[in-house]
Design an enzyme around this catalytic site. Structure first.
Site, PDB file in Angstrom:
ATOM      1  N   ASP A   8      43.419  27.292  28.356  1.00  0.00           N
ATOM      2  CA  ASP A   8      43.000  28.319  29.032  1.00  0.00           C
ATOM      3  C   ASP A   8      41.551  28.451  28.631  1.00  0.00           C
ATOM      4  OD1 ASP A   8      43.200  30.371  31.275  1.00  0.00           O
ATOM      5  OD2 ASP A   8      42.680  31.511  29.554  1.00  0.00           O
ATOM      6  N   GLU A  10      37.873  31.099  29.328  1.00  0.00           N
ATOM      7  CA  GLU A  10      37.054  32.280  29.672  1.00  0.00           C
ATOM      8  C   GLU A  10      35.847  31.811  30.007  1.00  0.00           C
ATOM      9  OE1 GLU A  10      38.978  34.869  30.834  1.00  0.00           O
ATOM     10  OE2 GLU A  10      40.763  34.566  29.805  1.00  0.00           O
ATOM     11  N   ASP A  53      31.518  41.685  36.296  1.00  0.00           N
ATOM     12  CA  ASP A  53      32.818  41.628  36.711  1.00  0.00           C
ATOM     13  C   ASP A  53      33.555  40.846  35.620  1.00  0.00           C
ATOM     14  OD1 ASP A  53      32.636  43.329  39.035  1.00  0.00           O
ATOM     15  OD2 ASP A  53      32.249  41.457  40.248  1.00  0.00           O
ATOM     16  N   HIS A  58      37.405  39.756  30.648  1.00  0.00           N
ATOM     17  CA  HIS A  58      37.697  39.201  29.358  1.00  0.00           C
ATOM     18  C   HIS A  58      37.199  40.090  28.199  1.00  0.00           C
ATOM     19  CE1 HIS A  58      33.680  37.875  29.070  1.00  0.00           C
ATOM     20  NE2 HIS A  58      33.733  37.041  30.174  1.00  0.00           N
ATOM     21  N   HIS A 153      42.274  39.478  29.531  1.00  0.00           N
ATOM     22  CA  HIS A 153      42.424  38.079  29.502  1.00  0.00           C
ATOM     23  C   HIS A 153      41.764  37.506  28.131  1.00  0.00           C
ATOM     24  CE1 HIS A 153      43.223  37.359  33.886  1.00  0.00           C
ATOM     25  NE2 HIS A 153      43.447  38.730  33.646  1.00  0.00           N
ATOM     26  N   ASP A 158      46.726  33.975  26.772  1.00  0.00           N
ATOM     27  CA  ASP A 158      47.186  33.431  27.946  1.00  0.00           C
ATOM     28  C   ASP A 158      47.454  32.144  28.058  1.00  0.00           C
ATOM     29  OD1 ASP A 158      46.056  35.888  28.868  1.00  0.00           O
ATOM     30  OD2 ASP A 158      44.308  34.998  30.346  1.00  0.00           O
TER      31      ASP A 158
END
Length: 237
Positions: A8, A10, A53, A58, A153, A158
């Site tokens: 995963d 970010e 946003d 995160h 997140h 994750d």
């Protein structure tokens, strides 16, 4: 089964082609569908600020990332870790798109040259649960995976959650695999004659205490069903 890496990322935003970059990479390794603890977790200085946003998603501040290495500085270590693995990613097109952009900027070929294949758990979930929400949180709730610690997140968290989700999504495949492995072929079985005529099977009768316990369980089931249990309609033997 190839080595599997659940991955995963970010990012600073939603578009790698518009200049957004990876700021966090989280990977967990699976061997024979079991976590090995050989994880990879890295933060990167993206050279730009995250969109507002994205920060809400995160929570990784621009200040925190200022002293982190650039992706290109660690690219060789990342590729060595991923080499030859099957990647398991939720909404794979997003993460692979960002990884390919980072590799391009670092002068490396696309991810497909390094890994065995990419498995998209979002595509798997949509096939298994058509018309339902199939976000990572939704799948955790549906499959009984504890995601109570996921307030924001994070790539490593994750990836760990996704590994658990993946095991649940493919549990039937595991059962089939075990069954296939457990069944010997006909050529493996010794062809020896067996005489069963002299075989006498012992009959073990339940004692009074066991019969009473059995009767109590049946009474509880009968009560819970509102007196609709099938044995009430059968003649006594």
């Amino acid at each position: 089964m190839p080595r599997q890496i659940v991955l995963d990322t970010e990012t600073t935003g939603l578009s790698a082609d518009s200049g957004d970059r990876i700021i966090e990479l989280g990977c967990v390794e699976l061997l024979n569908r079991k976590l090995t603890g050989n994880n990879l977790h890295l933060y990167f200085n993206p050279g730009r600020d995250s969109h507002e946003d994205a920060l809400k998603v995160h929570g990784i501040s621009n200040e925190f990332l200022k002293d982190k290495p650039r992706f290109a500085e660690l690219v060789d270590d990342i590729l060595q870790y991923l080499q030859g693995a099957e990647l398991i990613i939720h909404n794979a097109a997003f993460d692979v798109g960002f990884l390919n952009k980072e590799l391009e900027l670092a002068g490396h070929p696309a991810l497909a040259h390094c890994v065995e294949r990419v498995t998209d758990t979002l595509a798997m979930a949509k096939e298994l649960y058509p018309g339902k929400r199939n976000s990572l949180d939704a799948l955790c709730d549906r499959l009984g995976v504890d995601n109570s610690g996921r307030t924001l997140h994070g790539a490593l968290l994750d990836a760990e959650l996704l590994a658990d989700v993946y095991i649940h999504l493919t549990r039937g495949q595991k059962a089939l695999l075990i069954a296939d492995e457990a069944q010997p072929s006909a050529t493996d079985l010794p062809l020896l004659p067996i005489d069963l005529h002299a075989l006498v099977l012992p009959v073990l009768h339940a004692n009074a205490q066991e019969q009473q316990a059995h009767a109590e369980v049946l009474a509880q089931i009968d009560k819970a069903s509102g007196g609709k249990t099938i044995w009430r309609t059968l003649p006594s033997i």
